[in-house]
Design an enzyme around this catalytic site. Structure first.
Site: not given
Length: 521
Positions: A107, A188, A212
């Site tokens: 990420k 996210s 997330s």
């Protein structure tokens, strides 16, 4: 279903064989979905595939699919050299772990001290130059994994605005759901989940503060592991709050997620929570198809069923599967909706923690970028056309007004109250009904990009996130072309047990399907 070595070798003989061809043809994607890390390791051990070929194949898929998906922010210019070095090690029989030569996407809030950026999705951070790898990246590299690149995310991990659009960042635009491009990828960790689903890497790393990992994984028919707080170190990850933040793997199957977690987990002296959790994850997972036999599994329906009939059908099929696997299914294991009870305490605590933790991260990170929250807010105001074309920065502003003193007694009361409420909401149900775990719908099918999800569906992650407890989502079925996941959740440090439950369910349900990249649902 285990892919045969013979079949894998046929794929490996084609140009970057395992990963062909384009998205329009679903059959190779199905093949890719059925391939696990142990399959890849056997092929590389038998010299039917190399890490270099595998890495080139993923880079080719990224080049081919990412212009439509916006899942990958950047690829690592050193990925091929790392893959070649891994192949050399393998030839001398010095493989370092089950992840030797396996390409992994991070990420884009995860520090790397290389030629990649770490921006948390914000153009304000393009000048950031982390001094060293995040602790989890150090562990991946030491295990022989190939850091393939970085995945898109909801900017600042979805802590910039109450009106934030999941999967959008100023740095890379809008991540698209590969099952239907007009549907939300959730967030996210949007890019990580989409990349795993679309076969842009063997496995991806996400982070969760509240939903997330679980939500995007459920929305993309992948396995998402939100660990107990501290199981994976947060050092070198752009923070929201050390009281919630939890990195974890997102993969196409439980086997790959478990193997990756066994590498990620470990004691980091700079993260005390990881030291406390270090002994809870086995280094050599023995996943068990019979793990659910004789276990008491609670069923959480309230606030999750009765909203979408087709999702209900999938959930009732899940309950039937659990019974068929020998579990004692216990109805009425509904976990209290804590959204309102924690609200007076949770938001003030989060605003204080975010200001404290982000300011500390910005001040300590070398490079040309905002040094604190005030400077970040000013940057966004000065670059509204890039950073705020769709939504504001209200959460940043509210957080900047907060006191960042973590020793303040009012703050400490807020945090203790919120965490206590969340932990009791789960532990009381587990204890009162004598349960080994609780199962519920992870979420409803993905909503359109321009609309929020159904407000009648209560959060399935708020309780575990605030409590610091594990929550593992696994594919359960489809409503039309859209995936639906189920979550296994439990008390602190029961991560390995939940992974085994998820594996047993996965092996019986075979619910995952490869994406078809439909323009609309």
């Amino acid at each position: 279903m285990r892919t045969s070595l013979k079949r894998l070798s046929v794929a490996a003989l084609t140009a970057a064989g395992l990963l062909l061809p384009a998205a329009a043809d679903a059959s190779p994607s199905r093949f890719l979905d059925q391939t696990t890390i142990p399959d890849l390791q056997r092929a590389m051990d038998h010299r039917q595939l190399t890490s270099e070929q595998l890495t080139r194949g993923y880079l080719r898929r990224i080049e081919e699919l990412n212009p439509e998906l916006h899942a990958v922010v950047q690829t690592n210019p050193d990925a091929l050299s790392a893959a070649k070095e891994s192949d050399t090690r393998r030839r001398t029989r010095s493989s370092r772990s089950a992840l030797e030569g396996i390409p992994v996407l991070l990420k884009e809030n995860t520090d790397t001290a290389d030629r990649q950026t770490t921006t948390a999705g914000s153009t304000a951070m393009l000048g950031s130059r982390p001094a060293k790898d995040a602790f989890l990246v150090q562990r991946l590299r030491a295990a022989g994994a190939v850091v393939l690149g970085k995945a898109n995310l909801s900017e600042w991990s979805n802590f910039r605005s109450g009106g934030q659009i999941p999967g959008w960042s100023g740095i890379a635009g809008q991540t698209r759901n590969p099952y239907a491009l007009d549907r939300s990828p959730c967030g996210s960790s949007s890019g990580s989940a989409v990349a795993a689903a679309a076969g842009l890497a063997t496995v991806a790393i996400g982070t969760e503060t509240d939903g997330s990992i679980v939500c995007p994984a459920a929305s993309t028919s992948t396995v998402g592991v939100k660990t107990s707080l501290g199981v994976v170190s947060r050092t070198g990850v752009v923070p929201i709050t050390a009281q919630h933040d939890t990195p974890g793997p997102i993969a196409r199957n439980v086997t790959d997620a478990a193997l990756t977690l066994s590498v990620l987990a470990g004691a980091d002296p700079a993260d005390p929570a990881s030291v406390a959790a270090a002994s809870t994850i086995p280094k050599d997972f023995r996943l068990d198809r019979d793990a659910l036999r004789g276990k008491r599994i609670g069923i959480w329906r309230k606030g999750h069923t009765g909203i979408d009939q087709q999702a209900d059908r999938i959930f009732e099929s899940t309950v039937h599967t659990l019974r068929s696997l020998g579990a004692t299914v216990v109805d009425g294991a509904d976990v209290e909706d804590i959204s309102w009870s924690v609200k007076p305490d949770l938001l003030p605590a989060l605003l204080t923690e975010f200001k404290h933790d982000l300011n500390a991260y910005l001040a300590a990170t070398p490079g040309n970028h905002p040094r604190n929250l005030s400077e970040l807010i000013a940057y966004n105001d000065q670059h509204r056309d890039v950073e705020m074309p769709l939504f504001d920065q209200s959460l940043l502003i509210d957080s900047n007004k907060a006191d960042s003193n973590l020793n303040d007694q009012a703050y400490r009361r807020h945090r203790a109250t919120a965490t206590g409420i969340a932990q009791r909401s789960i532990d009381d149900v587990l204890a009162s009904k004598g349960l080994d775990a609780i199962v519920t719908l992870s979420d409803l099918p993905a909503s359109p990009l321009d609309r929020p999800g159904d407000p009648r569906f209560l959060s399935s992650t708020r309780n575990t996130s605030v409590a610091g407890y594990p929550n593992i989502t696994v594919p359960a079925g489809f409503v039309g072309p859209l995936p639906v996941g189920i979550s296994f959740l439990g008390t602190k440090y029961h991560d390995a047990q939940l992974l085994n439950f998820a594996y047993a369910y996965e092996q019986a349900s075979h619910a995952r399907q490869a994406p078809r990249y439909l323009p609309a649902a």
